[in-house]
Design an enzyme around this catalytic site. Structure first.
Site, mmCIF file in Angstrom:
data_model
loop_
_atom_site.group_PDB
_atom_site.id
_atom_site.type_symbol
_atom_site.label_atom_id
_atom_site.label_comp_id
_atom_site.label_asym_id
_atom_site.label_seq_id
_atom_site.Cartn_x
_atom_site.Cartn_y
_atom_site.Cartn_z
ATOM 1 N N LYS A 115 0.864 -1.188 0.000
ATOM 2 C CA LYS A 115 0.000 0.000 0.000
ATOM 3 C C LYS A 115 0.894 1.229 0.000
ATOM 4 O O LYS A 115 1.888 1.285 0.725
ATOM 5 C CB LYS A 115 -0.894 0.029 1.240
ATOM 6 C CG LYS A 115 -1.986 -1.010 1.251
ATOM 7 C CD LYS A 115 -2.836 -0.920 2.508
ATOM 8 C CE LYS A 115 -3.700 0.320 2.514
ATOM 9 N NZ LYS A 115 -4.654 0.310 3.667
ATOM 10 N N ASP A 127 -2.346 10.391 -6.296
ATOM 11 C CA ASP A 127 -0.902 10.219 -6.430
ATOM 12 C C ASP A 127 -0.437 8.811 -6.085
ATOM 13 O O ASP A 127 0.731 8.466 -6.279
ATOM 14 C CB ASP A 127 -0.144 11.256 -5.593
ATOM 15 C CG ASP A 127 -0.413 11.141 -4.098
ATOM 16 O OD1 ASP A 127 -0.951 10.112 -3.654
ATOM 17 O OD2 ASP A 127 -0.084 12.104 -3.370
ATOM 18 N N GLY A 128 -1.328 7.973 -5.569
ATOM 19 C CA GLY A 128 -0.982 6.587 -5.284
ATOM 20 C C GLY A 128 -0.079 6.390 -4.085
ATOM 21 O O GLY A 128 0.389 5.284 -3.836
ATOM 22 N N ARG A 178 1.920 -5.829 3.499
ATOM 23 C CA ARG A 178 1.005 -6.610 4.325
ATOM 24 C C ARG A 178 0.724 -7.963 3.689
ATOM 25 O O ARG A 178 1.025 -8.194 2.512
ATOM 26 C CB ARG A 178 -0.307 -5.861 4.556
ATOM 27 C CG ARG A 178 -1.222 -5.782 3.341
ATOM 28 C CD ARG A 178 -2.507 -5.039 3.643
ATOM 29 N NE ARG A 178 -3.368 -4.978 2.464
ATOM 30 C CZ ARG A 178 -4.450 -4.211 2.381
ATOM 31 N NH1 ARG A 178 -4.791 -3.435 3.387
ATOM 32 N NH2 ARG A 178 -5.189 -4.217 1.280
ATOM 33 N N ASP A 254 -15.991 -3.054 -1.334
ATOM 34 C CA ASP A 254 -14.612 -3.356 -1.725
ATOM 35 C C ASP A 254 -13.728 -3.609 -0.511
ATOM 36 O O ASP A 254 -12.563 -3.990 -0.659
ATOM 37 C CB ASP A 254 -14.026 -2.223 -2.587
ATOM 38 C CG ASP A 254 -14.139 -0.867 -1.930
ATOM 39 O OD1 ASP A 254 -15.280 -0.423 -1.710
ATOM 40 O OD2 ASP A 254 -13.104 -0.237 -1.634
ATOM 41 N N ASN A 255 -14.273 -3.436 0.693
ATOM 42 C CA ASN A 255 -13.545 -3.746 1.915
ATOM 43 C C ASN A 255 -14.113 -4.976 2.622
ATOM 44 O O ASN A 255 -13.870 -5.172 3.817
ATOM 45 C CB ASN A 255 -13.575 -2.552 2.879
ATOM 46 C CG ASN A 255 -12.727 -1.390 2.389
ATOM 47 O OD1 ASN A 255 -11.805 -1.581 1.606
ATOM 48 N ND2 ASN A 255 -13.034 -0.192 2.844
ATOM 49 N N ASP A 264 -8.167 -3.336 5.267
ATOM 50 C CA ASP A 264 -8.158 -1.888 5.041
ATOM 51 C C ASP A 264 -8.538 -1.100 6.289
ATOM 52 O O ASP A 264 -9.655 -0.610 6.427
ATOM 53 C CB ASP A 264 -9.057 -1.516 3.855
ATOM 54 C CG ASP A 264 -8.408 -1.858 2.530
ATOM 55 O OD1 ASP A 264 -7.186 -2.101 2.520
ATOM 56 O OD2 ASP A 264 -9.103 -1.895 1.514
#
Length: 484
Positions: A115, A127-128, A178, A254-255, A264
């Site tokens: 991540k 910006d990732g 992770r 999505d979590n 997450d």
């Protein structure tokens, strides 16, 4: 990487190979000055990774995705998601990479995932990158959850990048490495279903079955069996959250993992003064993901999962809906069974005390804790002392609480049983913030000390009283942020 490293660490690319439609090959953004800040040595040992190597320059390059073993195929995963109830068809790993699958010495498979490793095609103009504090938060809370026996992704390492990340102000950037049994999500199935490609959806379901629920493959209706398994796993998971006062904060589809692991850790927190309506996330103004809403939101998310599987469950649309609805209908019973069993143990009650007696007793207690704003974790730990005949906490002198305690004591609670499930130490919000603030200033000692304490949550130790104490007097409402 050196030949010896490549021989030691083998990353498989099964997800990338079997589901290329859901995997975009990608490389991590180079970090200008990477520095290892936190390493989970117990987890590294479980994975068969050498901590000495991971601390080396070559190891840090591996942990940030700058150097991966020969044959590894890092990918950004595609998925969709309902975010606060609204459907987003194209989310995906906007700042993350699946480096590959790692087999531990026992043969179990773990995803190795980054991540904050830079923008991908799913970055949506972001910006990732990730802020150091958010990555350290995930490290400490996921480690705390694991120690509490709650299924969770786990944090292997946090590496600072040497690059500032611009949000409302500049923050130090970091990458989290992770692990998880997989990163398959309800959103993964939503993405596949939205393509209209039934064979892609089938391959994804087969992949999930083989990875997590092998028994479903031999069932009369394998994809219905997959759904039933996820329903049960998620019911058990959210019950465990409720039993320790954990608030996830962003329960978007999505979590929600297919494996039943917590994933997450963004604006998450633990309840201090008990409140059914506890919300800590700055972006959940309506309380959709409040503490008390988590069980029903999980059911809603599972309904969205069911919708993706209908074409696989049965060729007849009406029969597919009927079967999926029936399976989803078991969710509340699964949740209730898991929650009552957990509360029975928290209260130290024997198996001879019926569920019909435990459930109302526990519900009444939680309502009293809510009304009196009692610290959730401290109360349950102190209650074991009462079972031993010790002094009662002051709150039990409140008439209604005292009357409840009298009825509970008549059931002969076992204090030893209670001590094994009611923690002394959790990642308390004020301690987490203290550790993150110090880390941002270059002092990792408070963070390291907190992690060491919460790894043994049930063992009371002299000299650690501040780690067991509730929020300081005068503390205002606690607010967490997504940390992207």
């Amino acid at each position: 990487m050196t030949a010896s490293t490549a021989a030691t660490i083998a990353l498989e690319g099964r997800f990338a190979r079997e589901l290329p439609e859901l995997a975009v090959p990608w490389q991590a953004e180079p970090a200008p000055a990477p520095e290892l800040l936190a390493l989970n040595e117990p987890l590294a040992a479980e994975l068969g990774l050498d901590a000495g190597f991971l601390r080396s320059a070559e190891g840090v390059a591996f942990l940030t995705g700058a150097a991966v073993p020969d044959g590894a195929t890092p990918v950004a995963q595609a998925y969709s998601g309902h975010q606060f109830g609204g459907f987003s068809p194209r989310l995906g790993d906007g700042r993350a990479l699946l480096l590959g699958e790692l087999r531990d010495p026992d043969g179990a498979t773990h995803d190795l995932h980054l991540k904050g490793s830079g923008p991908t095609p799913f970055a949506r103009a972001g910006d990732g990158r990730a802020v150091l504090a958010a990555m350290l938060r995930e490290f400490v809370i996921s480690e705390g959850m694991h120690a509490l026996g709650i299924p969770s992704t786990r944090s292997l390492a946090v590496v600072t990048t040497g690059r500032a990340v611009q949000r409302e102000v500049e923050f130090p950037g970091a990458i989290l490495t992770r692990t998880a049994s997989s990163h398959l999500r309800v959103g993964s199935f939503q993405f596949a279903a939205a393509t209209g490609d039934v064979e892609l959806l089938r391959r994804l379901a087969d992949h999930a079955i083989d990875r997590h629920y092998a028994h479903a493959a031999s069932a009369e209706h394998p994809y219905l069996a997959l759904f039933e398994s996820v329903v049960k796993a998620q019911a058990s998971l959210v019950a465990k959250w409720m039993l320790v006062g954990f608030v996830h904060g962003v329960m978007n589809t999505d979590n929600v993992t297919i494996s039943g692991e917590t994933i997450d850790y963004g604006p998450c927190a633990f309840v201090d003064a008990f409140d059914h309506a506890a919300v800590f996330s700055s972006i959940d103004g309506g309380g959709r993901y409040a503490y008390g809403n988590q069980p029903v939101i999980t059911e809603w998310n599972l309904a969205r999962f069911a919708e993706t599987l209908l074409s696989l469950i049965d060729d007849d649309a009406d029969r597919a809906v009927e079967r999926a609805t029936e399976a989803l209908g078991d969710y509340r019973a699964h949740y209730s069974e898991a929650w009552v069993a957990g509360m029975r143990t928290k209260l130290g009650l024997a198996a001879t005390v019926t569920d019909e007696a435990v459930a109302p007793l526990a519900t009444e207690l939680l309502n009293l804790l809510h009304e009196n704003r009692v610290d959730f974790t401290s109360f349950f730990r102190a209650l074991a002392g009462v079972a031993r005949g010790g002094d009662r906490p002051a709150v039990l002198e409140v008439e209604a609480m005292g009357e409840w305690a009298g009825r509970w004591l008549e059931l002969s609670p076992d204090a030893g049983v209670m001590d094994r499930v009611n923690p002394v130490y959790i990642p308390r919000n004020h301690l987490v913030e203290e550790a993150l603030t110090a880390a941002a200033a270059g002092d990792m000692a408070p963070f390291d000390a907190l992690v060491a304490v919460i790894r043994r949550p049930f063992d009371e130790r002299p000299g650690l009283e501040r780690y067991a104490a509730g929020a300081p007097d005068g503390s205002g409402p606690y607010t967490t942020f997504c940390g992207t």
